[in-house]
Design an enzyme around this catalytic site. Structure first.
Site, PDB file in Angstrom:
ATOM      1  N   HIS A 120      -1.279   4.370   7.449  1.00 35.56           N
ATOM      2  CA  HIS A 120      -0.586   4.985   6.323  1.00 35.56           C
ATOM      3  C   HIS A 120      -0.088   6.371   6.699  1.00 35.56           C
ATOM      4  CE1 HIS A 120      -3.578   2.137   4.580  1.00 35.56           C
ATOM      5  NE2 HIS A 120      -2.468   1.719   4.004  1.00 35.56           N
ATOM      6  N   ASP A 125      -3.998   7.914   8.573  1.00 32.88           N
ATOM      7  CA  ASP A 125      -5.234   7.263   9.001  1.00 32.88           C
ATOM      8  C   ASP A 125      -5.021   6.197  10.077  1.00 32.88           C
ATOM      9  OD1 ASP A 125      -3.948   5.334   7.577  1.00 32.88           O
ATOM     10  OD2 ASP A 125      -5.532   4.974   6.119  1.00 32.88           O
ATOM     11  N   SER A 170       0.801  -1.220   0.000  1.00 35.29           N
ATOM     12  CA  SER A 170       0.000   0.000   0.000  1.00 35.29           C
ATOM     13  C   SER A 170       0.836   1.274   0.000  1.00 35.29           C
ATOM     14  CB  SER A 170      -0.937   0.013   1.213  1.00 35.29           C
ATOM     15  OG  SER A 170      -0.208  -0.061   2.421  1.00 35.29           O
TER      16      SER A 170
END
Length: 402
Positions: A369, A366, A61
Site C-alpha cells: 500500500h 507497508d 484496499s
C-alpha cells in the site's frame, strides 16, 4: 521441483493478499502536510467544490475506508494488530484505511467540499454524501472461479479461503438504492437522482493477479475475464441511471517492495521495477481502455473517464526529486535489513516492526500500500493534470453544463 515451485508461488500469493488486507496502521506522528510540487500546467481552473453532493465508491484496499474491517472476517492475528494500532489514524479521519492516512478517494471528497465517505457497513452513518462499497482484498473474478482452480487459503494466511468478489459490492449497491436512495420513488425519479451522483470505480483486478500467482490459470484468460467483470459492473451502474463515472486502471505493482523482494534481479525494467509483473498490468489496462471506449459509444450521454494510474505512478517514480521522495522502493513500515525494509515473516504492525521517521519521503507504506503523501501527489495528477482520459475537469464542466 515443480511441486516445490508451485508451493513457493502459492505462498507468495497468500502473502500478497494478506498485505492487501493487512492493517497498515502505525501512525507516523512526524508526517507533515505539504503542498503538491509544481507539475505540468493544470488542464483547467474549474472549481470542483459543490459539483457533486454524493459519491458512490467501489474497489479494493486503495479505496476501502472500513468495510473489510467492519465485516469482521479477519483472522485473530490480524484482529490483534487492529486492536493495537487502528489504521486510518490521521487526526479527525474516520474509518479504517490500508494506509497511514488519506487515500485518493479522501482527496476527492476534499476537492468536492464534502466529508469523507462512510463505508457501507457502518450502520451509524446516514450516508448523506454517498457511500463507499469498496472491500479490501475483493476480486473482479467470481468466487466460483477461485474455487474451480482450488485457489484458497492454506491455513491462517488469508482473510478468507475464497475472496469477496465485486459482485458483493454490486449487490450492496442495489440494496442501498432500493432501501435508501430511491425508496418510495419510481424508476424515472430514481434515475434522475442517480444522474447527479459521481460513481468511482477504484482499482479492480490487482488482487486477482496476486491470488493467481503460480496457479494453472492462464494470464490472458484471467485478464479477459477480470476486465469483463469491470465492464459488467460499469454497465449495471449505467443502466441504473449513472451518468458520471470514474474508472481506475491498475498501478504498476511490479514497483512494489513485495514484488521486488521475490523477483530475480534479471527481471527489472529501466525504472528498477519487475518487468514481468508490470507487463501483466499493462495488458490489463490496455484491454480495459478498449472496453471503456466500446461502452462510451453505447452510452453517449454519459461521461466515463479513465484514470491512468500506471502513467501517474511512473511519472512520480521518474521524477523523485521534484516530488521530494527519497525512498521509491523501501517500505516505511516493516522490518528487515534489506533494501526494501520488508520481511514476509514480520509484517507491518506486528511485533518487532518499525516505522520510518518521515513517511513523506516514502512511496510505499507497508510493501504493497502507498503512503498518504503518495496518494496526495496522485490525486493532484488525477484531478488537476492530464492523467485522466477525458480530464476530470471536462467531467466537471459537463456536470455544470459548460
Amino acid at each position: 521441483m515443480a511441486n516445490s515451485n508451485y508451493l513457493f508461488f502459492l505462498q507468495i500469493a497468500c502473502l500478497i493478499i494478506l498485505l492487501s488486507l493487512s492493517p497498515s496502521s502505525a501512525h507516523n506522528k512526524s508526517r507533515k502536510s505539504m503542498a503538491p510540487p509544481p507539475g505540468p500546467a493544470p488542464v483547467s481552473q474549474v472549481d470542483y467544490k459543490g459539483c457533486f453532493s454524493k459519491v458512490y465508491a467501489f474497489g479494493g484496499s486503495y479505496t476501502d475506508t472500513g468495510n473489510a474491517y467492519l465485516m469482521g472476517g479477519f483472522q485473530s492475528f490480524i484482529g490483534k494488530i487492529f486492536s493495537m494500532n487502528p489504521f486510518g489514524s490521521t487526526e479527525k479521519l474516520p474509518g479504517h484505511r490500508q494506509c497511514n492516512g488519506r487515500l485518493v478517494i479522501d482527496y476527492l471528497c476534499d476537492a468536492l467540499s464534502m466529508p469523507p465517505l462512510s463505508p457501507y457497513k457502518d450502520s451509524s452513518s446516514n450516508f448523506s454524501n454517498g457511500a463507499n462499497f469498496a472491500i479490501a482484498g475483493s476480486t473482479a473474478l467470481s468466487t466460483d472461479f477461485f474455487s474451480r482452480f482450488k485457489i484458497g487459503s492454506p491455513g491462517s494466511l488469508m482473510w478468507k479461503s475464497n475472496p469477496e468478489s465485486f459482485q458483493t459490492q454490486i449487490d450492496w449497491f442495489h440494496k442501498f438504492v432500493a432501501e435508501k436512495e430511491c425508496m418510495g420513488k419510481d424508476e424515472a425519479a430514481c434515475k434522475a437522482e442517480l444522474e447527479n451522483v459521481l460513481f468511482w470505480i477504484g482499482e479492480m483486478g490487482g488482487d486477482d493477479y496476486s491470488r493467481l500467482s503460480g496457479s494453472s490459470a492462464a494470464t490472458k484468460q484471467v485478464t479477459e475475464q477480470a476486465v469483463a467483470h469491470v465492464y459488467d459492473l460499469l454497465k449495471a451502474m449505467l443502466d441504473k441511471g449513472a451518468k458520471y463515472v470514474v474508472v481506475h486502471g491498475l498501478p504498476p505493482s511490479g514497483c512494489f517492495p513485495l514484488h521486488l523482494t521475490f523477483c530475480p534481479l534479471t527481471d527489472r525494467d529501466q525504472n528498477g521495477c519487475s518487468k514481468s509483473a508490470n507487463s501483466v498490468i499493462m495488458a490489463h489496462n490496455e484491454l480495459l481502455q478498449k472496453k471503456l471506449e466500446e461502452i462510451r459509444n453505447t452510452y453517449k450521454d454519459c461521461m466515463i473517464i479513465y484514470v491512468d494510474y500506471y502513467r501517474a505512478y511512473q511519472t512520480i517514480l521518474t521524477n523523485l526529486q521534484k516530488y521530494q521522495f527519497q525512498e521509491p522502493f523501501k517500505a516505511c513500515c516493516g522490518s528487515g535489513k534489506g533494501p526494501f525494509h520488508f520481511d514476509l515473516h514480520s509484517l507491518c504492525g506486528s511485533f518487532g516492526t518499525s516505522t520510518c521517521k518521515d513517511s513523506s519521503q516514502h512511496i510505499s507504506w507497508d510493501g504493497l500500500h502507498l503512503t498518504e503523501t503518495m496518494h496526495q501527489h496522485l490525486a493532484d495528477l488525477f484531478f488537476n493534470q492530464s492523467y485522466c482520459k477525458p480530464s476530470f475537469a471536462e467531467l466537471v464542466k459537463k456536470k455544470k453544463g459548460y
